[in-house]
Write a protein that holds these residues in place. Structure first.
Motif, PDB file in Angstrom:
ATOM      1  N   LEU A 255     -16.708  67.673 -65.430  1.00 44.04           N
ATOM      2  CA  LEU A 255     -17.551  68.819 -65.761  1.00 44.04           C
ATOM      3  C   LEU A 255     -18.795  68.775 -64.891  1.00 44.04           C
ATOM      4  O   LEU A 255     -19.485  67.751 -64.840  1.00 44.04           O
ATOM      5  CB  LEU A 255     -17.943  68.776 -67.249  1.00 44.04           C
ATOM      6  CG  LEU A 255     -19.040  69.747 -67.721  1.00 44.04           C
ATOM      7  CD1 LEU A 255     -18.660  71.198 -67.444  1.00 44.04           C
ATOM      8  CD2 LEU A 255     -19.325  69.547 -69.214  1.00 44.04           C
ATOM      9  N   VAL A 256     -19.061  69.869 -64.195  1.00 46.78           N
ATOM     10  CA  VAL A 256     -20.266  70.001 -63.383  1.00 46.78           C
ATOM     11  C   VAL A 256     -21.275  70.858 -64.151  1.00 46.78           C
ATOM     12  O   VAL A 256     -20.941  71.949 -64.618  1.00 46.78           O
ATOM     13  CB  VAL A 256     -19.946  70.654 -62.015  1.00 46.78           C
ATOM     14  CG1 VAL A 256     -21.179  71.271 -61.385  1.00 46.78           C
ATOM     15  CG2 VAL A 256     -19.343  69.620 -61.063  1.00 46.78           C
ATOM     16  N   LEU A 257     -22.505  70.349 -64.301  1.00 45.44           N
ATOM     17  CA  LEU A 257     -23.592  71.100 -64.907  1.00 45.44           C
ATOM     18  C   LEU A 257     -24.576  71.486 -63.809  1.00 45.44           C
ATOM     19  O   LEU A 257     -25.185  70.609 -63.189  1.00 45.44           O
ATOM     20  CB  LEU A 257     -24.311  70.268 -65.973  1.00 45.44           C
ATOM     21  CG  LEU A 257     -23.460  69.731 -67.125  1.00 45.44           C
ATOM     22  CD1 LEU A 257     -24.338  68.952 -68.106  1.00 45.44           C
ATOM     23  CD2 LEU A 257     -22.728  70.856 -67.847  1.00 45.44           C
ATOM     24  N   LEU A 258     -24.691  72.772 -63.552  1.00 46.07           N
ATOM     25  CA  LEU A 258     -25.676  73.250 -62.577  1.00 46.07           C
ATOM     26  C   LEU A 258     -27.000  73.417 -63.322  1.00 46.07           C
ATOM     27  O   LEU A 258     -27.199  74.397 -64.046  1.00 46.07           O
ATOM     28  CB  LEU A 258     -25.227  74.573 -61.958  1.00 46.07           C
ATOM     29  CG  LEU A 258     -23.991  74.506 -61.045  1.00 46.07           C
ATOM     30  CD1 LEU A 258     -23.567  75.898 -60.609  1.00 46.07           C
ATOM     31  CD2 LEU A 258     -24.270  73.629 -59.826  1.00 46.07           C
ATOM     32  N   ASN A 259     -27.871  72.439 -63.176  1.00 42.39           N
ATOM     33  CA  ASN A 259     -29.130  72.418 -63.923  1.00 42.39           C
ATOM     34  C   ASN A 259     -30.250  73.077 -63.113  1.00 42.39           C
ATOM     35  O   ASN A 259     -30.151  73.247 -61.907  1.00 42.39           O
ATOM     36  CB  ASN A 259     -29.502  70.969 -64.262  1.00 42.39           C
ATOM     37  CG  ASN A 259     -30.558  70.885 -65.343  1.00 42.39           C
ATOM     38  OD1 ASN A 259     -30.711  71.786 -66.175  1.00 42.39           O
ATOM     39  ND2 ASN A 259     -31.322  69.809 -65.348  1.00 42.39           N
ATOM     40  N   LYS A 260     -31.312  73.445 -63.815  1.00 42.27           N
ATOM     41  CA  LYS A 260     -32.490  74.092 -63.218  1.00 42.27           C
ATOM     42  C   LYS A 260     -32.150  75.458 -62.618  1.00 42.27           C
ATOM     43  O   LYS A 260     -32.693  75.858 -61.584  1.00 42.27           O
ATOM     44  CB  LYS A 260     -33.143  73.175 -62.168  1.00 42.27           C
ATOM     45  CG  LYS A 260     -33.473  71.773 -62.706  1.00 42.27           C
ATOM     46  CD  LYS A 260     -34.279  70.947 -61.727  1.00 42.27           C
ATOM     47  CE  LYS A 260     -34.528  69.534 -62.267  1.00 42.27           C
ATOM     48  NZ  LYS A 260     -35.368  68.711 -61.404  1.00 42.27           N
ATOM     49  N   ILE A 261     -31.247  76.181 -63.293  1.00 40.51           N
ATOM     50  CA  ILE A 261     -30.848  77.494 -62.760  1.00 40.51           C
ATOM     51  C   ILE A 261     -32.013  78.478 -62.753  1.00 40.51           C
ATOM     52  O   ILE A 261     -31.989  79.458 -62.003  1.00 40.51           O
ATOM     53  CB  ILE A 261     -29.649  78.104 -63.522  1.00 40.51           C
ATOM     54  CG1 ILE A 261     -29.961  78.226 -65.021  1.00 40.51           C
ATOM     55  CG2 ILE A 261     -28.380  77.333 -63.273  1.00 40.51           C
ATOM     56  CD1 ILE A 261     -29.034  79.182 -65.741  1.00 40.51           C
ATOM     57  N   ASP A 262     -33.034  78.206 -63.585  1.00 39.56           N
ATOM     58  CA  ASP A 262     -34.207  79.089 -63.603  1.00 39.56           C
ATOM     59  C   ASP A 262     -35.010  79.006 -62.315  1.00 39.56           C
ATOM     60  O   ASP A 262     -35.823  79.877 -62.025  1.00 39.56           O
ATOM     61  CB  ASP A 262     -35.112  78.734 -64.788  1.00 39.56           C
ATOM     62  CG  ASP A 262     -35.535  77.273 -64.773  1.00 39.56           C
ATOM     63  OD1 ASP A 262     -34.655  76.398 -64.584  1.00 39.56           O
ATOM     64  OD2 ASP A 262     -36.734  76.986 -64.945  1.00 39.56           O
TER      65      ASP A 262
ATOM     66  N   LYS B 202     -24.909  74.874 -76.088  1.00 39.65           N
ATOM     67  CA  LYS B 202     -23.757  75.080 -76.968  1.00 39.65           C
ATOM     68  C   LYS B 202     -22.467  75.151 -76.151  1.00 39.65           C
ATOM     69  O   LYS B 202     -21.420  74.635 -76.553  1.00 39.65           O
ATOM     70  CB  LYS B 202     -23.952  76.365 -77.779  1.00 39.65           C
ATOM     71  CG  LYS B 202     -22.940  76.527 -78.889  1.00 39.65           C
ATOM     72  CD  LYS B 202     -23.268  77.703 -79.784  1.00 39.65           C
ATOM     73  CE  LYS B 202     -22.244  77.817 -80.911  1.00 39.65           C
ATOM     74  NZ  LYS B 202     -22.486  78.986 -81.771  1.00 39.65           N
ATOM     75  N   GLU B 203     -22.582  75.771 -74.989  1.00 36.54           N
ATOM     76  CA  GLU B 203     -21.397  75.923 -74.137  1.00 36.54           C
ATOM     77  C   GLU B 203     -20.897  74.569 -73.638  1.00 36.54           C
ATOM     78  O   GLU B 203     -19.694  74.391 -73.423  1.00 36.54           O
ATOM     79  CB  GLU B 203     -21.722  76.833 -72.945  1.00 36.54           C
ATOM     80  CG  GLU B 203     -20.494  77.300 -72.205  1.00 36.54           C
ATOM     81  CD  GLU B 203     -20.808  78.177 -71.010  1.00 36.54           C
ATOM     82  OE1 GLU B 203     -19.878  78.461 -70.251  1.00 36.54           O
ATOM     83  OE2 GLU B 203     -21.990  78.551 -70.823  1.00 36.54           O
ATOM     84  N   VAL B 204     -21.813  73.604 -73.485  1.00 39.11           N
ATOM     85  CA  VAL B 204     -21.407  72.276 -72.977  1.00 39.11           C
ATOM     86  C   VAL B 204     -20.377  71.646 -73.912  1.00 39.11           C
ATOM     87  O   VAL B 204     -19.334  71.142 -73.462  1.00 39.11           O
ATOM     88  CB  VAL B 204     -22.640  71.351 -72.812  1.00 39.11           C
ATOM     89  CG1 VAL B 204     -22.198  69.934 -72.465  1.00 39.11           C
ATOM     90  CG2 VAL B 204     -23.571  71.888 -71.725  1.00 39.11           C
ATOM     91  N   THR B 205     -20.649  71.653 -75.228  1.00 37.17           N
ATOM     92  CA  THR B 205     -19.706  71.074 -76.194  1.00 37.17           C
ATOM     93  C   THR B 205     -18.363  71.775 -76.131  1.00 37.17           C
ATOM     94  O   THR B 205     -17.305  71.130 -76.113  1.00 37.17           O
ATOM     95  CB  THR B 205     -20.279  71.168 -77.621  1.00 37.17           C
ATOM     96  OG1 THR B 205     -21.503  70.432 -77.677  1.00 37.17           O
ATOM     97  CG2 THR B 205     -19.306  70.582 -78.645  1.00 37.17           C
TER      98      THR B 205
ATOM     99  N   GLN C 155     -14.768  69.998 -75.004  1.00 35.43           N
ATOM    100  CA  GLN C 155     -13.570  70.041 -75.861  1.00 35.43           C
ATOM    101  C   GLN C 155     -12.394  70.667 -75.106  1.00 35.43           C
ATOM    102  O   GLN C 155     -11.267  70.176 -75.170  1.00 35.43           O
ATOM    103  CB  GLN C 155     -13.864  70.872 -77.123  1.00 35.43           C
ATOM    104  CG  GLN C 155     -14.959  70.302 -78.010  1.00 35.43           C
ATOM    105  CD  GLN C 155     -14.449  69.239 -78.978  1.00 35.43           C
ATOM    106  OE1 GLN C 155     -13.255  69.035 -79.108  1.00 35.43           O
ATOM    107  NE2 GLN C 155     -15.361  68.564 -79.635  1.00 35.43           N
ATOM    108  N   GLU C 156     -12.686  71.743 -74.368  1.00 30.68           N
ATOM    109  CA  GLU C 156     -11.621  72.416 -73.620  1.00 30.68           C
ATOM    110  C   GLU C 156     -11.068  71.513 -72.520  1.00 30.68           C
ATOM    111  O   GLU C 156      -9.852  71.415 -72.320  1.00 30.68           O
ATOM    112  CB  GLU C 156     -12.158  73.710 -73.007  1.00 30.68           C
ATOM    113  CG  GLU C 156     -11.093  74.526 -72.279  1.00 30.68           C
ATOM    114  CD  GLU C 156     -11.661  75.733 -71.534  1.00 30.68           C
ATOM    115  OE1 GLU C 156     -10.993  76.199 -70.601  1.00 30.68           O
ATOM    116  OE2 GLU C 156     -12.767  76.192 -71.878  1.00 30.68           O
ATOM    117  N   ALA C 157     -11.982  70.836 -71.802  1.00 27.33           N
ATOM    118  CA  ALA C 157     -11.555  69.962 -70.700  1.00 27.33           C
ATOM    119  C   ALA C 157     -10.678  68.819 -71.197  1.00 27.33           C
ATOM    120  O   ALA C 157      -9.747  68.393 -70.505  1.00 27.33           O
ATOM    121  CB  ALA C 157     -12.786  69.414 -69.975  1.00 27.33           C
TER     122      ALA C 157
END
Length: 279
Positions: free
Chosen positions: A54-61, A94-97, A101-103
């Motif tokens: 899972l890749v989290l693209l952080n600091k999108i703001d 919320k989407e991370v959890t 689960q999906e992955a």
């Protein structure tokens, strides 16, 4: 400008991750949305090659949203699950959890068939220094679990954190890789603050950064500082230094102090939403 930074504790941390990778089901990799490819440690791909990713693209703001959309498509095409985050504002948690689960649904189903029910998914959280791992974990866990700092190298050891009955996280120190073959990558991760600022020349780094702004975000430079952005880079730094009253004894502009202000304005988003690379 030659940028290299691989202190001894990173070698130790990498060995530790090699040992611990067998304990986890999924590897959650935080990237800085402004420089997703440059902030992606190639060693992680080798370490995690048999795990869900899972890749989290952080600091999108802080990143250019139109370019972030392209990066989401890029990583999905490479087979990664992807979530965009602004950890400081709890956006996307919320989407991370749901995605974890999906992955891991095949693994959950295998456990269920073997009679193993409600065993939490174990996720290793990885990333280079200063991409916001600790801020993400604290936001995700809804409590202060890890020490947070705006400089690289705050997290030194590993730590297990229970998020819920479904998910456990293993926090790891931020690690780079031993050598940047492409110095443009070195510059980009220096711009975002993932290199120890004490080992590089801030003024030299700022000169390169202004070159990039002139090419891609010319208006942001002139609007933020109310200056003539067509001047030479050194003159631009001097003009900003005078405006910000960074004056040394004798009336000279403090170039290092001014360079630091410009880089910090970028890192904090005061310069505007800027992406450093395209897929």
């Amino acid at each position: 400008m030659n940028i290299q930074w691989y202190p001894g504790h990173m070698t130790k941390a990498r060995r530790m991750m090699q040992e611990d990778i067998k304990l986890v089901d999924i590897v959650v990799e935080l990237l800085d949305a402004r420089a997703p490819l440059s902030s992606k440690n190639p060693d992680i791909d080798e370490l995690a090659k048999n795990k869900y990713r899972l890749v989290l693209l952080n600091k999108i703001d802080l990143a250019d949203s139109s370019i972030t959309d392209k990066w989401v498509s890029y990583f999905k095409d490479k087979g990664f699950f992807v979530v965009c985050l602004d950890s400081r504002k709890n956006s996307g948690m919320k989407e991370v959890t749901n995605i974890i689960q999906e992955a891991c649904k095949e693994k959950i189903e295998r456990d269920r068939k073997r009679g193993i029910i409600n065993r939490p998914i174990r996720a290793m959280v990885v990333g280079i220094p200063n991409v916001g791992k600790s801020t993400f974990i604290n936001s995700y866990a809804k409590k202060a679990c890890t020490k947070v700092g705006n400089k690289p190298g705050v997290t030194k050891g590993k730590q297990w954190i229970r998020i819920s009955k479904n998910v456990e996280l293993l926090d790891t120190p931020g690690i780079l890789w031993p050598k940047f073959e492409d110095q443009e990558i070195g510059k980009r991760i220096a711009y975002i603050g993932s290199i120890n600022d004490e080992i590089i020349s801030k003024s030299e780094l700022c000169m390169y950064f202004i070159d990039y702004l002139k090419e891609k975000y010319y208006n942001l430079l002139s609007e933020r500082y109310s200056i003539d952005a067509s001047k030479k880079n050194y003159e631009i730094i001097e003009d900003i230094g005078r405006l910000r009253q960074c004056i040394q004894k004798g009336g000279e502009v403090d170039i290092d102090k001014t360079s630091n202000i410009i880089l910090e304005d970028f890192r904090s988003g005061k310069l505007g939403r800027i992406s450093l690379e395209m897929p």
